[in-house]
Design an enzyme around this catalytic site. Structure first.
Site, PDB file in Angstrom:
ATOM      1  N   GLY A   1       1.097  -1.941   4.227  1.00 12.42           N
ATOM      2  CA  GLY A   1       1.684  -0.618   4.025  1.00 12.42           C
ATOM      3  C   GLY A   1       2.917  -0.427   4.866  1.00 12.42           C
ATOM      4  O   GLY A   1       4.056  -0.565   4.403  1.00 12.42           O
ATOM      5  N   SER A   2       2.704  -0.157   6.167  1.00 16.27           N
ATOM      6  CA  SER A   2       3.840   0.176   7.032  1.00 16.27           C
ATOM      7  C   SER A   2       4.753  -1.017   7.307  1.00 16.27           C
ATOM      8  O   SER A   2       5.870  -0.824   7.772  1.00 16.27           O
ATOM      9  CB  SER A   2       3.339   0.781   8.342  1.00 16.27           C
ATOM     10  OG  SER A   2       2.418  -0.075   8.951  1.00 16.27           O
TER      11      SER A   2
ATOM     12  N   ASP B   1      -6.897  -5.974   4.891  1.00 12.47           N
ATOM     13  CA  ASP B   1      -6.216  -4.675   4.819  1.00 12.47           C
ATOM     14  C   ASP B   1      -6.196  -4.049   6.208  1.00 12.47           C
ATOM     15  O   ASP B   1      -7.244  -3.769   6.785  1.00 12.47           O
ATOM     16  CB  ASP B   1      -7.000  -3.789   3.836  1.00 12.47           C
ATOM     17  CG  ASP B   1      -6.336  -2.451   3.571  1.00 12.47           C
ATOM     18  OD1 ASP B   1      -5.201  -2.222   4.056  1.00 12.47           O
ATOM     19  OD2 ASP B   1      -6.961  -1.623   2.880  1.00 12.47           O
ATOM     20  N   GLY B   2      -4.972  -3.841   6.704  1.00 11.04           N
ATOM     21  CA  GLY B   2      -4.793  -3.172   7.991  1.00 11.04           C
ATOM     22  C   GLY B   2      -4.091  -4.062   8.997  1.00 11.04           C
ATOM     23  O   GLY B   2      -4.571  -5.156   9.317  1.00 11.04           O
ATOM     24  N   GLY B   3      -2.912  -3.609   9.433  1.00  9.83           N
ATOM     25  CA  GLY B   3      -2.187  -4.335  10.470  1.00  9.83           C
ATOM     26  C   GLY B   3      -1.594  -5.659  10.003  1.00  9.83           C
ATOM     27  O   GLY B   3      -1.336  -6.545  10.815  1.00  9.83           O
TER      28      GLY B   3
ATOM     29  N   MET C   1     -11.906  -5.510   6.034  1.00 10.70           N
ATOM     30  CA  MET C   1     -11.010  -4.573   6.731  1.00 10.70           C
ATOM     31  C   MET C   1     -10.613  -5.182   8.073  1.00 10.70           C
ATOM     32  O   MET C   1     -11.463  -5.679   8.817  1.00 10.70           O
ATOM     33  CB  MET C   1     -11.709  -3.231   6.978  1.00 10.70           C
ATOM     34  CG  MET C   1     -11.940  -2.374   5.750  1.00 10.70           C
ATOM     35  SD  MET C   1     -10.475  -1.970   4.772  1.00 10.70           S
ATOM     36  CE  MET C   1      -9.431  -1.131   5.956  1.00 10.70           C
TER      37      MET C   1
ATOM     38  N   GLY D   1      -8.781   4.432   7.282  1.00  8.30           N
ATOM     39  CA  GLY D   1      -8.460   5.853   7.404  1.00  8.30           C
ATOM     40  C   GLY D   1      -6.988   6.149   7.650  1.00  8.30           C
ATOM     41  O   GLY D   1      -6.514   7.207   7.278  1.00  8.30           O
TER      42      GLY D   1
ATOM     43  N   ASP E   1      -4.868   3.840  -1.816  1.00 10.94           N
ATOM     44  CA  ASP E   1      -5.938   4.203  -0.882  1.00 10.94           C
ATOM     45  C   ASP E   1      -6.428   5.622  -1.129  1.00 10.94           C
ATOM     46  O   ASP E   1      -5.724   6.584  -0.824  1.00 10.94           O
ATOM     47  CB  ASP E   1      -5.405   4.132   0.555  1.00 10.94           C
ATOM     48  CG  ASP E   1      -5.197   2.710   1.028  1.00 10.94           C
ATOM     49  OD1 ASP E   1      -6.164   1.934   0.998  1.00 10.94           O
ATOM     50  OD2 ASP E   1      -4.062   2.381   1.424  1.00 10.94           O
TER      51      ASP E   1
ATOM     52  N   SER F   1       0.853  -1.189   0.000  1.00 10.04           N
ATOM     53  CA  SER F   1       0.000   0.000   0.000  1.00 10.04           C
ATOM     54  C   SER F   1       0.889   1.239   0.000  1.00 10.04           C
ATOM     55  O   SER F   1       1.648   1.475   0.946  1.00 10.04           O
ATOM     56  CB  SER F   1      -0.881   0.005   1.250  1.00 10.04           C
ATOM     57  OG  SER F   1      -1.473   1.282   1.390  1.00 10.04           O
TER      58      SER F   1
ATOM     59  N   HIS G   1      -1.507  -1.280  -4.071  1.00  9.03           N
ATOM     60  CA  HIS G   1      -2.754  -0.882  -3.408  1.00  9.03           C
ATOM     61  C   HIS G   1      -2.749   0.638  -3.233  1.00  9.03           C
ATOM     62  O   HIS G   1      -1.818   1.204  -2.655  1.00  9.03           O
ATOM     63  CB  HIS G   1      -2.835  -1.594  -2.060  1.00  9.03           C
ATOM     64  CG  HIS G   1      -4.119  -1.411  -1.325  1.00  9.03           C
ATOM     65  ND1 HIS G   1      -5.265  -2.118  -1.619  1.00  9.03           N
ATOM     66  CD2 HIS G   1      -4.444  -0.599  -0.287  1.00  9.03           C
ATOM     67  CE1 HIS G   1      -6.233  -1.756  -0.790  1.00  9.03           C
ATOM     68  NE2 HIS G   1      -5.762  -0.835   0.025  1.00  9.03           N
TER      69      HIS G   1
ATOM     70  N   GLY H   1      -2.810   4.388   8.109  1.00 15.73           N
ATOM     71  CA  GLY H   1      -1.879   3.264   8.113  1.00 15.73           C
ATOM     72  C   GLY H   1      -1.346   3.050   9.522  1.00 15.73           C
ATOM     73  O   GLY H   1      -1.560   3.871  10.425  1.00 15.73           O
ATOM     74  N   GLY H   2      -0.665   1.944   9.711  1.00 11.27           N
ATOM     75  CA  GLY H   2       0.049   1.709  10.971  1.00 11.27           C
ATOM     76  C   GLY H   2      -0.817   1.391  12.176  1.00 11.27           C
ATOM     77  O   GLY H   2      -0.362   1.514  13.306  1.00 11.27           O
TER      78      GLY H   2
ATOM     79  N   HIS I   1      -8.599   1.284  -3.652  1.00  8.24           N
ATOM     80  CA  HIS I   1      -9.494   1.137  -2.497  1.00  8.24           C
ATOM     81  C   HIS I   1     -10.119   2.499  -2.217  1.00  8.24           C
ATOM     82  O   HIS I   1      -9.446   3.428  -1.775  1.00  8.24           O
ATOM     83  CB  HIS I   1      -8.642   0.641  -1.316  1.00  8.24           C
ATOM     84  CG  HIS I   1      -9.395   0.501  -0.025  1.00  8.24           C
ATOM     85  ND1 HIS I   1      -8.760   0.300   1.181  1.00  8.24           N
ATOM     86  CD2 HIS I   1     -10.740   0.513   0.252  1.00  8.24           C
ATOM     87  CE1 HIS I   1      -9.667   0.213   2.143  1.00  8.24           C
ATOM     88  NE2 HIS I   1     -10.866   0.348   1.613  1.00  8.24           N
TER      89      HIS I   1
ATOM     90  N   MET J   1      -8.894   8.500   0.031  1.00  7.87           N
ATOM     91  CA  MET J   1      -9.686   8.871   1.221  1.00  7.87           C
ATOM     92  C   MET J   1     -10.212  10.299   1.065  1.00  7.87           C
ATOM     93  O   MET J   1      -9.474  11.173   0.631  1.00  7.87           O
ATOM     94  CB  MET J   1      -8.811   8.831   2.471  1.00  7.87           C
ATOM     95  CG  MET J   1      -8.157   7.493   2.720  1.00  7.87           C
ATOM     96  SD  MET J   1      -7.125   7.592   4.209  1.00  7.87           S
ATOM     97  CE  MET J   1      -6.385   5.965   4.181  1.00  7.87           C
TER      98      MET J   1
ATOM     99  N   MET K   1     -12.155   4.845  -0.159  1.00  6.55           N
ATOM    100  CA  MET K   1     -12.755   5.170   1.137  1.00  6.55           C
ATOM    101  C   MET K   1     -13.409   6.533   0.992  1.00  6.55           C
ATOM    102  O   MET K   1     -12.973   7.536   1.567  1.00  6.55           O
ATOM    103  CB  MET K   1     -11.664   5.154   2.225  1.00  6.55           C
ATOM    104  CG  MET K   1     -11.244   3.743   2.600  1.00  6.55           C
ATOM    105  SD  MET K   1      -9.638   3.686   3.391  1.00  6.55           S
ATOM    106  CE  MET K   1      -8.600   3.654   1.937  1.00  6.55           C
TER     107      MET K   1
HETATM  108  C1  DX5 Z   1      -6.155   1.925   5.860  1.00  6.75           C
HETATM  109  C2  DX5 Z   1      -5.813   1.616   4.426  1.00  6.75           C
HETATM  110  C3  DX5 Z   1      -4.718   0.642   4.293  1.00  6.75           C
HETATM  111  C4  DX5 Z   1      -3.398   1.074   4.882  1.00  6.75           C
HETATM  112  C5  DX5 Z   1      -2.842  -0.137   5.573  1.00  6.75           C
HETATM  113  O1  DX5 Z   1      -7.351   2.563   5.946  1.00  6.75           O
HETATM  114  O2  DX5 Z   1      -6.922   1.117   3.718  1.00  6.75           O
HETATM  115  O3  DX5 Z   1      -4.547   0.181   2.966  1.00  6.75           O
HETATM  116  O4  DX5 Z   1      -2.474   1.540   3.939  1.00  6.75           O
HETATM  117  O5  DX5 Z   1      -1.763   0.234   6.320  1.00  6.75           O
HETATM  118  P1  DX5 Z   1      -0.987  -0.745   7.299  1.00  6.75           P
HETATM  119  O6  DX5 Z   1      -0.539  -1.925   6.465  1.00  6.75           O
HETATM  120  O7  DX5 Z   1       0.147   0.090   7.767  1.00  6.75           O
HETATM  121  O8  DX5 Z   1      -1.925  -1.148   8.380  1.00  6.75           O
HETATM  122 ZN    ZN Z   2      -6.581   0.095   1.768  1.00  7.26          ZN
END
Ligand code: DX5
Ligand code: ZN
Length: 226
Positions: free
Chosen positions: A199-200, A177-179, A139, A144, A37, A10, A35, A146-147, A68, A39, A70
């Site tokens: 992502g992170s 997606d997420g964590g 999700m 909203g 994002d 991401s 990916h 990352g990290g 994605h 927003m 949002m």
């Molecule tokens: C969060 C995004 C994710 C985000 C994930 O709302 O949709 O795609 O980049 O970030 P990590 O992998 O750091 O949780």
């Molecule tokens: Zn995403």
């Protein structure tokens, strides 16, 4: 047949001053898709970037652009995002009253469809839409940012959707997606996910993109073979 495992970096966590190089590094490391994002500061409490970023990613690499959304009422912008180079549009079930209509609209543009649900949105929102989907996005954090920390109760949701995939014989991807990092990736795969956003755990780490991608990818492959 067991679907292929795909890891999707991401770019939200990338260094935007070196975005082209970071995308190239992820691609060379073996990334399967990118990916992106989007927003709007309304559906989620954060604003990221818009269609211009999709176009920039298209110029930077040939990787599949997994977008994605949002954003509230995604039907207003599907055309813009497809024109900018999206290969997939994932909308949120909570973001429009007209999920089926928007999915049809996305298909008419000739790109893949995805439907996302937040961590406690009833899965029935997704179940009815399965025949129209190339991807279900469960999700694993509140969207909203990352990290954030992985929400454990989402694992059972992945399992439930995987059972539906098995039962119906439909071939949609199950994305999480997420964590997603080395402490969670094996468990989401064992639960039935095959498309993993990170992502992170890939960008902004001292180990570097190549090393981080390869570590996560090898854990993912081991878990899918085990
Ligand atoms: C969060 C995004 C994710 C985000 C994930 O709302 O949709 O795609 O980049 O970030 P990590 O992998 O750091 O949780
Ligand atoms: Zn995403």
């Amino acid at each position: 047949m067991k679907p292929d495992v795909k890891l999707a970096p991401s770019i939200l966590a990338a260094d935007f001053t070196r975005l082209g190089q970071e995308i190239s590094e992820a691609e060379a490391a073996g990334a399967h898709l990118l990916h992106i994002d989007i927003m709007d500061g309304c559906f989620v409490p954060n604003i990221s970037f818009g269609a211009l970023m999709i176009d920039a990613c298209r110029k930077a690499s040939g990787l599949y652009r997994d977008v994605h959304l949002m954003i509230e009422k995604p039907e207003r912008y599907t055309n813009d995002f497809v024109e900018a180079g999206a290969n997939n549009l994932t909308i949120h079930a909570e973001a429009t009253n007209h999920v089926h209509r928007v999915l049809e609209q996305i298909k008419e543009h000739g790109v893949d469809t995805g439907l996302a649900v937040n961590p406690v949105t009833p899965l029935s929102y997704v179940k009815e839409a399965l025949p129209y989907l190339d991807k279900v996005l469960i999700m694993t954090v509140n969207p909203g940012f990352g990290g954030q920390k992985f929400i454990e109760t989402c694992l059972d949701r992945v399992k439930e959707v995987a059972r539906w995939r098995e039962k119906t014989g439909l071939e949609f991807d199950i994305q999480v997606d997420g964590g997603i990092d080395e402490t969670t990736i094996e468990r989401v795969i064992q639960a039935g996910a095959n498309n993993l956003v990170a992502g992170s755990a890939i960008f902004g780490q001292s180990a570097g993109i190549t090393e981080r991608f390869q570590l996560l990818n090898s854990l993912a492959l081991q878990a899918s073979e085990g």
